[in-house]
Design an enzyme around this catalytic site. Structure first.
Site, PDB file in Angstrom:
ATOM      1  N   HIS A   1      63.943  70.364  66.961  1.00  0.00           N
ATOM      2  CA  HIS A   1      65.135  70.066  65.864  1.00  0.00           C
ATOM      3  C   HIS A   1      65.270  70.558  64.586  1.00  0.00           C
ATOM      4  O   HIS A   1      64.479  70.642  63.604  1.00  0.00           O
ATOM      5  CB  HIS A   1      64.608  68.481  65.425  1.00  0.00           C
TER       6      HIS A   1
ATOM      7  N   GLU B   1      67.585  70.509  62.609  1.00  0.00           N
ATOM      8  CA  GLU B   1      68.032  69.685  61.423  1.00  0.00           C
ATOM      9  C   GLU B   1      67.124  68.893  60.813  1.00  0.00           C
ATOM     10  O   GLU B   1      67.375  68.440  59.631  1.00  0.00           O
ATOM     11  CB  GLU B   1      69.318  68.747  62.019  1.00  0.00           C
TER      12      GLU B   1
ATOM     13  N   CYS C   1      67.737  68.675  71.603  1.00  0.00           N
ATOM     14  CA  CYS C   1      67.047  67.567  72.087  1.00  0.00           C
ATOM     15  C   CYS C   1      67.815  66.984  73.249  1.00  0.00           C
ATOM     16  O   CYS C   1      68.065  67.304  74.076  1.00  0.00           O
ATOM     17  CB  CYS C   1      66.494  66.730  70.954  1.00  0.00           C
TER      18      CYS C   1
END
Lengths: 93, 232
Positions: free
Chosen positions: B203, B205, B86
């Site tokens: 994302h 994660e 990002c």
């Protein structure tokens, strides 16, 4: 001896990069009745004051500032005007 | 495998990354403050999401000059792993570690959603734990995620198989409606030519813990780990 210079820096999107914000503003203008607006592109305007020995030196520094930080050459073009704070004479680039 | 997560003023996904690498995968992880330069002990540098230095001027424009990013440049040039997620992807393009740029989303909105992403190819280390053309779902949250590059750069990216993730619909098709931000060629994530630097807007994660609803992003981190096991 250094001089004080004022610089006006214009950062604009390269023609090949879409500008959705410009398109939105154009449609806003259209809603206000300005049907004759054919295109809107939004850029950035930076004013800065610097000390330099000569106008050439100031221009060289401004070029580097624009390349390194103020503009992203991948998506943006820039140009600037330099004004000698004492003897105003416009240098366009 | 030792991870370092860069922390800028304004980062907000740094601890999410550490939660995955240390919390879920049990790998040593340390946070690297943006003014730190000493990262020699680290194998992987993660540049996390957020709004580094307030994203003033342009996203990532100021972050690239931080001591930690200058050290990351050296780290990358040694062939070590760098992952930008990002805002991290934006920083990596600003500093020229990855080609192109990320500009305002096509529809001007900040998009916070879960989207389908197609894994283009299975390559070491980033996507080796995925199947080629596997469709996964990952969260996105960005206002400036529209990938842009000129024709010549795009040709290079495609020729050298550097595009690893593209926005798609649930069937894996690249339809305009399935492109959340107007990215050119539906690009969601690319690697550099050498292959050691990956940048992506989605994302992974935030999709690594079943308790949070999805584990589609976990394979990315597990792929990295298995590379390390092979090379040791």
């Amino acid at each position: 001896m250094t001089q004080t210079y004022h610089a006006r820096i214009y950062v604009t999107l390269r023609p090949s990069v879409l500008d959705p914000a410009g398109t939105a503003v154009q449609s806003g203008l259209k809603h206000l009745g300005y049907d004759n607006v054919e295109g809107v592109r939004i850029g950035k305007y930076v004013e800065l004051t610097l000390q330099a020995g000569t106008a050439e030196e100031a221009e060289g520094q401004l070029d580097r500032m624009c390349d390194q930080l103020l503009a992203n050459p991948v998506i943006e073009n820039y140009r600037f005007e330099l004004v000698d704070a004492i003897a105003p004479a416009s240098v366009s680039k | 495998m030792k991870f370092g997560v860069i922390v800028f003023p304004g980062s907000n996904c740094d601890r999410d990354v550490a939660m995955v690498t240390q919390g879920l995968l049990g790998q040593p992880t340390r946070m690297v403050w943006h003014q730190d330069r000493d990262i020699d002990d680290l194998d992987v540098i993660v540049v996390p999401g957020g709004f580094s230095y307030g994203d003033y001027l342009r996203c990532g424009a100021i972050a690239r000059f931080s001591p930690a990013m200058q050290a990351t440049l050296d780290h990358a040039q040694k062939g070590k792993w760098v992952l930008g997620i990002c805002n991290g992807f934006q920083v990596l393009t600003e500093m020229g570690l990855l080609p192109g740029a990320l500009v305002r989303n096509r529809d001007l909105h900040f998009v916070c959603d879960r989207v389908s992403v197609r894994v283009e190819r299975s390559v070491q280390p980033w996507t080796q734990a995925y199947q080629p053309h596997q469709v996964i779902t990952l969260p996105i949250a960005h206002g400036e995620g529209c990938y842009y590059a000129d024709e010549a750069t795009l040709n290079e990216l495609e020729t050298h198989q550097q595009v690893l993730f593209r926005y798609c619909n649930s069937a894996g098709e690249l339809t305009p409606e399935a492109n959340p931000n107007g990215s050119i060629h539906h690009i969601a994530g690319i690697r550099n030519r050498q292959g050691n630097v990956l940048g992506m807007m989605p994302h992974p994660e935030r999709a690594a813990d079943a308790m949070l609803g999805s584990t589609d992003g976990m394979n990315l981190f597990q792929g990295l780990l298995s590379t390390m096991l092979v090379s040791v």
